[in-house]
Motif scaffolding. Structure first.
Motif, PDB file in Angstrom:
ATOM      1  N   PHE A 159      -3.286   5.791  -8.228  1.00  0.00           N
ATOM      2  CA  PHE A 159      -2.855   5.329  -6.825  1.00  0.00           C
ATOM      3  C   PHE A 159      -4.032   5.198  -5.888  1.00  0.00           C
ATOM      4  O   PHE A 159      -4.740   4.789  -5.594  1.00  0.00           O
ATOM      5  CB  PHE A 159      -1.567   5.471  -6.836  1.00  0.00           C
ATOM      6  N   ALA A 207      -6.994   2.722  -4.786  1.00  0.00           N
ATOM      7  CA  ALA A 207      -6.881   2.537  -2.946  1.00  0.00           C
ATOM      8  C   ALA A 207      -8.573   2.756  -1.895  1.00  0.00           C
ATOM      9  O   ALA A 207      -9.269   1.919  -1.762  1.00  0.00           O
ATOM     10  CB  ALA A 207      -6.244   3.739  -1.957  1.00  0.00           C
ATOM     11  N   THR A 263      -0.179  10.138  -1.313  1.00  0.00           N
ATOM     12  CA  THR A 263      -0.041   9.181  -1.555  1.00  0.00           C
ATOM     13  C   THR A 263       0.287   8.592   0.220  1.00  0.00           C
ATOM     14  O   THR A 263       0.116   7.310  -0.331  1.00  0.00           O
ATOM     15  CB  THR A 263       1.697   9.507  -2.281  1.00  0.00           C
ATOM     16  N   GLY A 264       0.524   9.637   0.477  1.00  0.00           N
ATOM     17  CA  GLY A 264      -0.175   8.580   2.302  1.00  0.00           C
ATOM     18  C   GLY A 264      -1.269   8.525   2.912  1.00  0.00           C
ATOM     19  O   GLY A 264      -1.158   6.716   3.298  1.00  0.00           O
ATOM     20  N   CYS A 308      -2.166   4.788   0.975  1.00  0.00           N
ATOM     21  CA  CYS A 308      -1.461   3.238   1.748  1.00  0.00           C
ATOM     22  C   CYS A 308      -2.158   3.670   3.066  1.00  0.00           C
ATOM     23  O   CYS A 308      -1.884   2.281   3.363  1.00  0.00           O
ATOM     24  CB  CYS A 308      -0.014   3.700   2.010  1.00  0.00           C
ATOM     25  N   TYR A 309      -2.743   4.314   3.670  1.00  0.00           N
ATOM     26  CA  TYR A 309      -3.669   4.324   5.325  1.00  0.00           C
ATOM     27  C   TYR A 309      -4.528   3.808   4.332  1.00  0.00           C
ATOM     28  O   TYR A 309      -5.548   2.796   5.066  1.00  0.00           O
ATOM     29  CB  TYR A 309      -3.941   5.836   5.573  1.00  0.00           C
ATOM     30  N   LEU A 312      -5.323   1.682   2.503  1.00  0.00           N
ATOM     31  CA  LEU A 312      -5.327  -0.107   1.284  1.00  0.00           C
ATOM     32  C   LEU A 312      -5.613  -0.121   3.604  1.00  0.00           C
ATOM     33  O   LEU A 312      -5.498  -1.218   2.673  1.00  0.00           O
ATOM     34  CB  LEU A 312      -3.940   0.353   0.808  1.00  0.00           C
ATOM     35  N   LEU A 313      -4.398   0.362   4.129  1.00  0.00           N
ATOM     36  CA  LEU A 313      -4.371  -0.362   5.409  1.00  0.00           C
ATOM     37  C   LEU A 313      -5.508  -0.719   6.084  1.00  0.00           C
ATOM     38  O   LEU A 313      -6.250  -1.827   6.772  1.00  0.00           O
ATOM     39  CB  LEU A 313      -3.349   0.898   6.183  1.00  0.00           C
TER      40      LEU A 313
END
Length: 278
Positions: free
Chosen positions: A121, A125, A188-189, A192-193, A195-196
């Motif tokens: 993951f 990203a 993991t966080g 996600c950041y 990807l943002l």
């Protein structure tokens, strides 16, 4: 515009009667065409050196090299315009440098620092961020050729610009230097950041560029401006990671305000067009 490497041109007949077509040479290249390209190459060197330092787990130096690459990228275009050394070759070189410095280098530094903790993951990203940066730069080059958009829109970028994207995506590294442990949950966080930030690069969000700021400022604002710049640089040198973290948060907070500014100007432009039509 002609690039810095002019075509061959005949030098005239030689001593032994050679034809002009067989006796050719390259014209001398003015230094003003070469200087901006040297700065661009140095920016690429800084970005790739940042990747190497990240692989050697010297992450503080790696981040500084990426930021140095961003600084040099901002300088080369201005130097080219200052010395009137802009060229098609230089523009293409600058685009390639941007992909390396603001797409590949930050993605690899971030992956080496924390995203590898998130396994596949994290790599996805980082990969999507680098691709989004390339798409952002390609769209920017295409939109520069569009001369039909209203003049006021030139004050805005479409999507977050690539240098700002690199500045934003390295926020987890700044926080890591402030004591946050890069474990699986944090990684993991961070994915996600990442990807943002990738989404912000390719989005249609209008981001004020500051290009329309006047070349002259009121006399009363000169001293406060100088003191403000000195204060920020001093804070950056003394509290580097804290200052960078606050700068990222301030930039993210500015994005909604930028969208509000754009909508206000768009409404004013539409009203003016309607009044002219009436």
């Amino acid at each position: 515009m002609e690039g810095p490497f002019p075509p061959f041109e005949p030098d005239g007949p030689g001593e032994n009667g050679e034809s002009a077509n067989n006796n050719k040479r390259l014209r001398d290249i003015p230094l003003r065409f070469v200087l901006p390209n040297i700065i661009t190459v140095l920016a690429i060197c800084a970005g790739l050196t940042g990747v190497r330092l990240a692989f050697e787990h010297r992450f503080d130096d790696a981040v500084l090299m990426v930021l140095l690459a961003a600084l040099l990228d901002g300088v080369d275009g201005r130097v080219a315009r200052l010395v009137k050394g802009s060229s098609k070759f230089g523009a293409e070189m600058d685009s390639l440098a941007d992909i390396v410095n603001f797409g590949v280098a930050p993605a690899l530094v971030l992956y080496s620092f924390v995203l590898d903790q998130a396994r596949s993951f994290g790599w996805i990203a980082a990969l999507l961020y680098a691709i989004a940066c390339g798409l952002r730069l390609a769209r920017f080059n295409v939109m520069m050729e569009n001369k039909d958009s209203p003049k006021w829109q030139s004050a805005y970028f479409t999507g977050v610009p690539a240098p700002a994207g690199a500045f934003l995506v390295l926020l987890p590294v700044y926080l890591g230097f402030l004591g946050i442990a890069p474990d699986w949950y944090y990684a993991t966080g961070v994915a996600c950041y990442t990807l943002l930030v990738a989404f912000l690069l390719v989005s249609n969000l209008p981001v004020w560029s500051g290009k329309t700021l006047g070349a002259r400022i009121p006399r009363a604002q000169v001293m406060p401006l100088i003191l403000g710049v000195v204060f920020y640089v001093a804070m950056l040198a003394t509290y580097t990671w804290e200052t960078l973290t606050l700068s990222v948060l301030a930039y993210l907070a500015f994005l909604p305000y930028s969208l509000r500014m754009w909508r206000k100007q768009a409404a004013a432009h539409a009203a003016a067009v309607k009044n002219n039509a009436d």
